[in-house]
Each structure stands twice: as structure tokens, then as C-alpha cells.
Design an enzyme around this catalytic site. Structure first.
Site, PDB file in Angstrom:
ATOM      1  N   GLY A  77       0.781  -1.078  -0.080  1.00  0.00           N
ATOM      2  CA  GLY A  77       0.145  -0.065   0.180  1.00  0.00           C
ATOM      3  C   GLY A  77       0.804   1.395   0.003  1.00  0.00           C
ATOM      4  N   CYS A  78       0.475   2.260   0.701  1.00  0.00           N
ATOM      5  CA  CYS A  78       0.962   3.693   0.632  1.00  0.00           C
ATOM      6  C   CYS A  78       2.428   3.317   1.322  1.00  0.00           C
ATOM      7  CB  CYS A  78       0.225   4.670   1.277  1.00  0.00           C
ATOM      8  SG  CYS A  78       1.107   6.261   1.445  1.00  0.00           S
ATOM      9  N   PHE A  79       3.454   3.869   0.743  1.00  0.00           N
ATOM     10  CA  PHE A  79       4.721   3.737   1.503  1.00  0.00           C
ATOM     11  C   PHE A  79       4.911   4.621   2.781  1.00  0.00           C
ATOM     12  CE2 PHE A  79       6.701   6.257  -2.378  1.00  0.00           C
ATOM     13  CZ  PHE A  79       6.069   7.366  -2.132  1.00  0.00           C
TER      14      PHE A  79
END
Length: 177
Positions: A11-13
């Protein structure tokens, strides 16, 4: 022993960075992009979802302090490995779940971990995490590095990242710095 690198996409880093920076044995975490053919991708290009890249973190760690298996344990707790190309409201191939292995040992450990979680029925749905060779890593723009710690009151951080960090702190307190 020399330090090693693990590259994970979940997902979002910002979420992964916010968690892994808090673990003992982690020297640094670099947010970036991997898995697509475009050279030197930008955040805007990757967010469009057509570069083939995933948002990843590259974790530089001391295996004498924290093992790759430990990193995978945390990884599988802080994201949903059963949703294809999505984490919560973040949708697109750039948000896929992936383990980009750097050597045969990491590949073996990743596949064994997934097999164990599957056998234990740790999730209600099948794990869709890709296990693929690491390719060129492109660091993200500077403002993405350590984003959660620099922006804890940003709405996305408060709503999405902070709960994952709290979950990791609660579950992995013995592994914290």
C-alpha cells in the site's frame, strides 16, 4: 555481518515507513518505487497507476538484530495481503502487496511465510502478495522520506498511517527501538 536490504510493497509507502523506522536493527528506510519499466518515475506518474511501479520501502537492516522473517511478520500484520491492487481506499497496481526479494534466501523465506499463513488460515481470503525479484529501485522525492514522522497531523496520516503504527507498537513492542 553486513547489513542487508529488504524491499516491500504494502500500500502507501508512508504506512510502511512509519512502522519499520521504529524497529530495532533498522538502519534506514527509504520510500520509493519498484516493479515497472519507467526510468526515474515521479510520485505523480506512479499515482496515475500506469507505470507498473509499486510504492515500496527499501529497508536497510542488521540481520544480527532483526531477521528477514521478523520483517515479514510485521509486514503481514500491518497491511492486508488479500486485496489485489488495493489497501483500504488506496486503489491501483501501485498499492499492490509484494515482496521484492534480493536473493534466494529471501525468496524462500517469503514463500514459506505465505505458505504458513495460508496453512494456518490467518486470513479469510487467499493471500495475493507477489513474490518477485527486486528490480531497479527508484527513491521517492525527498518529502516522502520519513513522511509520517514529519507530518503526524496530516489527515491521511491521522486516519490511515497512525492506526497501523499503533498496531505495530502494540503487537511488536519487544522489537521497538
Amino acid at each position: 555481518m553486513a547489513h542487508e536490504i529488504a524491499t516491500l510493497a504494502g500500500g502507501c509507502f508512508w504506512c510502511l515507513d512509519g512502522v519499520f523506522l521504529r524497529l530495532r536493527g533498522i538502519d534506514k528506510v527509504v520510500s520509493g518505487y519498484m516493479g515497472g519499466p519507467l526510468q526515474n518515475p515521479t510520485y505523480k506518474q506512479v499515482c496515475n497507476g500506469d507505470t507498473g511501479h509499486a510504492e515500496v520501502v527499501q529497508i536497510h537492516y542488521d540481520p544480527a538484530v532483526i531477521s528477514f522473517a521478523d520483517l515479514l511478520e510485521v509486514f503481514f500484520v500491518i497491511h492486508d495481503p488479500t486485496t489485489l491492487n488495493r489497501q483500504g481506499n488506496d486503489v491501483g497496481t501501485q498499492y499492490r502487496s509484494a515482496i521484492f526479494f534480493h536473493d534466494a534466501g529471501q525468496e524462500k523465506q517469503a514463500r514459506e511465510t505465505i505458505a504458513t499463513l495460508t496453512a494456518e488460515q490467518a486470513y479469510h481470503n487467499p493471500i495475493v502478495t507477489e513474490v518477485v525479484p527486486a528490480t531497479t529501485f527508484w527513491p521517492a522525492e525527498g518529502y516522502h522520506q520519513g513522511y509520517f514522522d514529519a507530518n503526524p497531523y496530516q489527515p491521511y496520516c491521522m486516519a490511515v498511517v497512525a492506526p497501523k503504527v499503533r498496531k505495530a507498537i502494540d503487537k511488536f513492542s519487544a522489537k521497538l527501538k
